[in-house]
Design an enzyme around this catalytic site. Structure first.
Site, PDB file in Angstrom:
ATOM      1  N   ARG A  58      -1.579  -9.188  26.538  1.00 56.52           N
ATOM      2  CA  ARG A  58      -2.976  -8.812  26.289  1.00 56.52           C
ATOM      3  C   ARG A  58      -3.895 -10.042  26.367  1.00 56.52           C
ATOM      4  O   ARG A  58      -5.020  -9.963  26.849  1.00 56.52           O
ATOM      5  CB  ARG A  58      -3.079  -8.105  24.939  1.00 56.52           C
ATOM      6  CG  ARG A  58      -2.250  -6.808  24.952  1.00 56.52           C
ATOM      7  CD  ARG A  58      -2.386  -6.048  23.683  1.00 56.52           C
ATOM      8  NE  ARG A  58      -3.771  -5.682  23.467  1.00 56.52           N
ATOM      9  CZ  ARG A  58      -4.244  -5.363  22.269  1.00 56.52           C
ATOM     10  NH1 ARG A  58      -3.446  -5.391  21.213  1.00 56.52           N
ATOM     11  NH2 ARG A  58      -5.498  -5.028  22.125  1.00 56.52           N
ATOM     12  N   GLN A  88     -13.691  -3.308  15.921  1.00 58.02           N
ATOM     13  CA  GLN A  88     -12.254  -3.135  15.705  1.00 58.02           C
ATOM     14  C   GLN A  88     -11.493  -3.863  16.814  1.00 58.02           C
ATOM     15  O   GLN A  88     -10.273  -3.987  16.739  1.00 58.02           O
ATOM     16  CB  GLN A  88     -11.876  -1.654  15.712  1.00 58.02           C
ATOM     17  CG  GLN A  88     -12.576  -0.840  14.623  1.00 58.02           C
ATOM     18  CD  GLN A  88     -12.370   0.640  14.812  1.00 58.02           C
ATOM     19  OE1 GLN A  88     -11.355   1.208  14.372  1.00 58.02           O
ATOM     20  NE2 GLN A  88     -13.311   1.282  15.468  1.00 58.02           N
ATOM     21  N   ASP A  91     -10.582  -8.324  21.349  1.00 58.11           N
ATOM     22  CA  ASP A  91     -11.077  -9.134  22.467  1.00 58.11           C
ATOM     23  C   ASP A  91     -12.341  -9.857  22.006  1.00 58.11           C
ATOM     24  O   ASP A  91     -12.945  -9.489  20.991  1.00 58.11           O
ATOM     25  CB  ASP A  91     -11.338  -8.248  23.710  1.00 58.11           C
ATOM     26  CG  ASP A  91     -12.459  -7.236  23.517  1.00 58.11           C
ATOM     27  OD1 ASP A  91     -12.219  -6.025  23.648  1.00 58.11           O
ATOM     28  OD2 ASP A  91     -13.610  -7.666  23.221  1.00 58.11           O
ATOM     29  N   HIS A 106     -10.117  -6.275  12.895  1.00 61.99           N
ATOM     30  CA  HIS A 106      -8.674  -6.234  13.171  1.00 61.99           C
ATOM     31  C   HIS A 106      -8.141  -7.525  13.769  1.00 61.99           C
ATOM     32  O   HIS A 106      -7.070  -7.538  14.362  1.00 61.99           O
ATOM     33  CB  HIS A 106      -8.362  -5.041  14.085  1.00 61.99           C
ATOM     34  CG  HIS A 106      -8.625  -3.732  13.419  1.00 61.99           C
ATOM     35  ND1 HIS A 106      -8.823  -2.558  14.112  1.00 61.99           N
ATOM     36  CD2 HIS A 106      -8.766  -3.411  12.104  1.00 61.99           C
ATOM     37  CE1 HIS A 106      -9.048  -1.570  13.253  1.00 61.99           C
ATOM     38  NE2 HIS A 106      -9.028  -2.066  12.034  1.00 61.99           N
ATOM     39  N   GLY A 171     -17.465   3.882  21.284  1.00 65.42           N
ATOM     40  CA  GLY A 171     -16.110   3.754  21.826  1.00 65.42           C
ATOM     41  C   GLY A 171     -15.001   3.658  20.820  1.00 65.42           C
ATOM     42  O   GLY A 171     -14.072   2.860  20.978  1.00 65.42           O
ATOM     43  N   THR A 172     -15.069   4.492  19.758  1.00 67.28           N
ATOM     44  CA  THR A 172     -13.949   4.521  18.816  1.00 67.28           C
ATOM     45  C   THR A 172     -13.613   5.954  18.456  1.00 67.28           C
ATOM     46  O   THR A 172     -14.475   6.795  18.293  1.00 67.28           O
ATOM     47  CB  THR A 172     -14.241   3.717  17.524  1.00 67.28           C
ATOM     48  OG1 THR A 172     -13.157   3.909  16.601  1.00 67.28           O
ATOM     49  CG2 THR A 172     -15.547   4.122  16.866  1.00 67.28           C
ATOM     50  N   SER A 173     -12.298   6.220  18.354  1.00 67.42           N
ATOM     51  CA  SER A 173     -11.845   7.576  18.035  1.00 67.42           C
ATOM     52  C   SER A 173     -11.953   7.860  16.538  1.00 67.42           C
ATOM     53  O   SER A 173     -11.665   8.955  16.090  1.00 67.42           O
ATOM     54  CB  SER A 173     -10.390   7.751  18.487  1.00 67.42           C
ATOM     55  OG  SER A 173      -9.558   6.852  17.745  1.00 67.42           O
TER      56      SER A 173
HETATM   57  N1  APR Z   1     -16.996   4.070  26.906  1.00 69.50           N
HETATM   58  C1  APR Z   1     -17.074   4.466  25.592  1.00 69.50           C
HETATM   59  N2  APR Z   1     -16.056   5.048  24.924  1.00 69.50           N
HETATM   60  C2  APR Z   1     -14.913   5.247  25.615  1.00 69.50           C
HETATM   61  C3  APR Z   1     -14.749   4.877  26.966  1.00 69.50           C
HETATM   62  C4  APR Z   1     -15.856   4.261  27.605  1.00 69.50           C
HETATM   63  N3  APR Z   1     -15.793   3.880  28.895  1.00 69.50           N
HETATM   64  N4  APR Z   1     -13.487   5.222  27.364  1.00 69.50           N
HETATM   65  C5  APR Z   1     -12.894   5.767  26.276  1.00 69.50           C
HETATM   66  N5  APR Z   1     -13.741   5.795  25.230  1.00 69.50           N
HETATM   67  C6  APR Z   1     -13.517   6.299  23.871  1.00 69.50           C
HETATM   68  C7  APR Z   1     -12.438   7.342  23.756  1.00 69.50           C
HETATM   69  O1  APR Z   1     -12.963   8.637  23.978  1.00 69.50           O
HETATM   70  C8  APR Z   1     -12.002   7.168  22.292  1.00 69.50           C
HETATM   71  O2  APR Z   1     -12.784   7.960  21.425  1.00 69.50           O
HETATM   72  O3  APR Z   1     -13.077   5.208  23.103  1.00 69.50           O
HETATM   73  C9  APR Z   1     -12.280   5.691  22.025  1.00 69.50           C
HETATM   74  C10 APR Z   1     -11.023   4.859  21.977  1.00 69.50           C
HETATM   75  O4  APR Z   1     -10.282   5.271  20.841  1.00 69.50           O
HETATM   76  P1  APR Z   1      -8.955   4.452  20.484  1.00 69.50           P
HETATM   77  O5  APR Z   1      -8.159   4.249  21.729  1.00 69.50           O
HETATM   78  O6  APR Z   1      -8.336   5.142  19.312  1.00 69.50           O
HETATM   79  O7  APR Z   1      -9.478   3.000  20.056  1.00 69.50           O
HETATM   80  P2  APR Z   1     -10.075   2.585  18.646  1.00 69.50           P
HETATM   81  O8  APR Z   1     -10.840   3.712  18.029  1.00 69.50           O
HETATM   82  O9  APR Z   1     -10.798   1.297  18.855  1.00 69.50           O
HETATM   83  O10 APR Z   1      -8.740   2.302  17.770  1.00 69.50           O
HETATM   84  C11 APR Z   1      -8.961   1.795  16.477  1.00 69.50           C
HETATM   85  O11 APR Z   1      -6.589   1.537  16.226  1.00 69.50           O
HETATM   86  O12 APR Z   1      -4.631   0.951  17.181  1.00 69.50           O
HETATM   87  C12 APR Z   1      -5.588   0.531  16.298  1.00 69.50           C
HETATM   88  O13 APR Z   1      -6.132  -1.660  15.764  1.00 69.50           O
HETATM   89  C13 APR Z   1      -6.226  -0.729  16.784  1.00 69.50           C
HETATM   90  O14 APR Z   1      -8.536  -1.374  16.650  1.00 69.50           O
HETATM   91  C14 APR Z   1      -7.662  -0.322  17.033  1.00 69.50           C
HETATM   92  C15 APR Z   1      -7.829   0.878  16.128  1.00 69.50           C
END
Ligand code: APR
Length: 232
Positions: A58, A88, A91, A106, A171-173
Site C-alpha cells: 500500500r 479515516q 494516505d 486510523h 466517501g465512507t460507508s
Molecule cells: N467517490 C466517493 N465515494 C466513493 C467513491 C468515489 N469515487 N467510490 C466509492 N465510494 C464510497 C463507497 O460507496 C463507500 O460508501 O466510499 C465508501 C467506501 O467505504 P469503505 O470501503 O467501507 O471505506 P471506509 O468507510 O473509509 O472504511 C472505514 O474501515 O477497514 C477500515 O480502517 C479502515 O478506515 C477504514 C475504515
C-alpha cells in the site's frame, strides 16, 4: 466576523478516483484479505511478514498516486472557511493536495512506530521489514490503528466536529466505529452534506442531511462552489 467552520469527514471513497482501492466495494482491499490477518495486533503477532508486506504494497502504491479534484476542492474551501479534515484514510493525499488541518483517525501509511513505545514515530516511505528497529532495538510497525486497537485521535475529532457550522461526509460507508459516530457530534443546526455514489444513508435519517449521490470528483467541487455562495 470569524470564518465559518467546515468539518469534513472522509473515507476511502475520497481517494478512489486517485486510484486507491476502497475497502468494502466490489474487489475492495478487504476482499482479498482476512482483515484480522493483515490489520490486527493478533495478525501481526502471528505473521508479521504478511502484515508488513501488506502495508509495503500500500505504501509503494501511495508513492505512485496523486490527489484528485475532490481533494483539491477541499483546499479551495480554505479561502473562505476554517476547514478541518477528519479522515479515516491512512494516505496523505489531503496533505499532498494542500489541506492545512488534517486529523488521521486510523493512522498514517507514511509513518512507522516502535512496537514498544507508541510515541516513538518516524516518517517512513520505503518498505518496512523485520529487523527495522527503534533506537532501543525494538521492531518498528506501521503507524496504523488496527482492528481492536484504540483510536487515540477520536476525542480531538469529536471536539472539532462539535464546532462545525457545516459537516461534509465524503466517501465512507459509515460502518466502522467510533469514526462513524462522529456524525452525532455535529450541532443539530449544522447542515450535513453526504457525498457518495452509493450512499447507505437516507436524507430522512437526519434533520439537516443532504445526500449527494455522486463521486468525490463529481460532487465535491460543485458542493464547494455552492458553499462559497453561503460564505460570510
Ligand atoms: N467517490 C466517493 N465515494 C466513493 C467513491 C468515489 N469515487 N467510490 C466509492 N465510494 C464510497 C463507497 O460507496 C463507500 O460508501 O466510499 C465508501 C467506501 O467505504 P469503505 O470501503 O467501507 O471505506 P471506509 O468507510 O473509509 O472504511 C472505514 O474501515 O477497514 C477500515 O480502517 C479502515 O478506515 C477504514 C475504515
Amino acid at each position: 466576523m470569524s470564518k465559518k467552520k467546515i468539518v469534513v469527514l472522509t473515507g476511502a471513497g475520497m481517494s478512489a478516483e486517485s486510484g486507491l482501492k476502497t475497502f468494502r466495494d466490489a474487489n475492495g482491499l478487504w476482499e482479498g484479505h482476512d482483515v484480522m490477518q493483515v490489520a490486527s495486533p493478533q495478525g501481526f503477532a502471528q505473521n508479521p511478514e504478511l502484515v508488513l508486506e501488506f502495508y509495503n504494497q500500500r505504501r509503494r502504491q501511495l508513492l505512485e498516486v496523486s490527489p484528485n479534484a475532490g481533494h483539491l476542492a477541499l483546499v479551495d474551501l480554505e479561502s473562505h472557511f476554517d476547514v478541518s479534515i477528519v479522515t479515516q484514510n491512512v494516505d496523505n493525499l489531503h496533505e499532498q493536495a494542500g489541506s492545512s488541518h488534517v486529523v488521521h483517525l486510523h493512522g498514517e501509511l507514511f509513518k512507522v512506530r516502535s512496537t514498544m513505545d507508541e510515541n516513538y514515530v518516524l516518517e517512513w516511505k520505503e518498505d518496512l521489514v523485520l529487523g527495522h528497529v527503534d533506537k532501543n532495538g525494538h521492531q518498528l510497525r506501521p503507524h496504523i490503528v488496527w482492528f481492536g486497537e484504540m483510536v487515540p485521535m477520536m476525542d480531538v475529532a469529536a471536539e472539532i466536529t462539535q464546532q462545525a457550522d457545516v459537516l461534509m461526509i465524503i466517501g465512507t460507508s459509515m460502518q466502522v466505529y467510533p469514526a462513524a459516530g462522529l456524525i452525532h457530534y455535529a450541532p443539530t443546526e449544522a447542515p450535513i452534506y453526504f457525498v457518495d455514489p452509493r450512499p447507505n444513508i437516507r436524507s430522512s435519517d437526519f434533520r439537516n442531511l443532504t445526500v449527494i449521490p455522486k463521486t468525490a470528483v463529481e460532487g465535491v467541487p460543485t458542493l464547494v462552489d455552492r458553499l462559497f455562495g453561503t460564505a460570510l
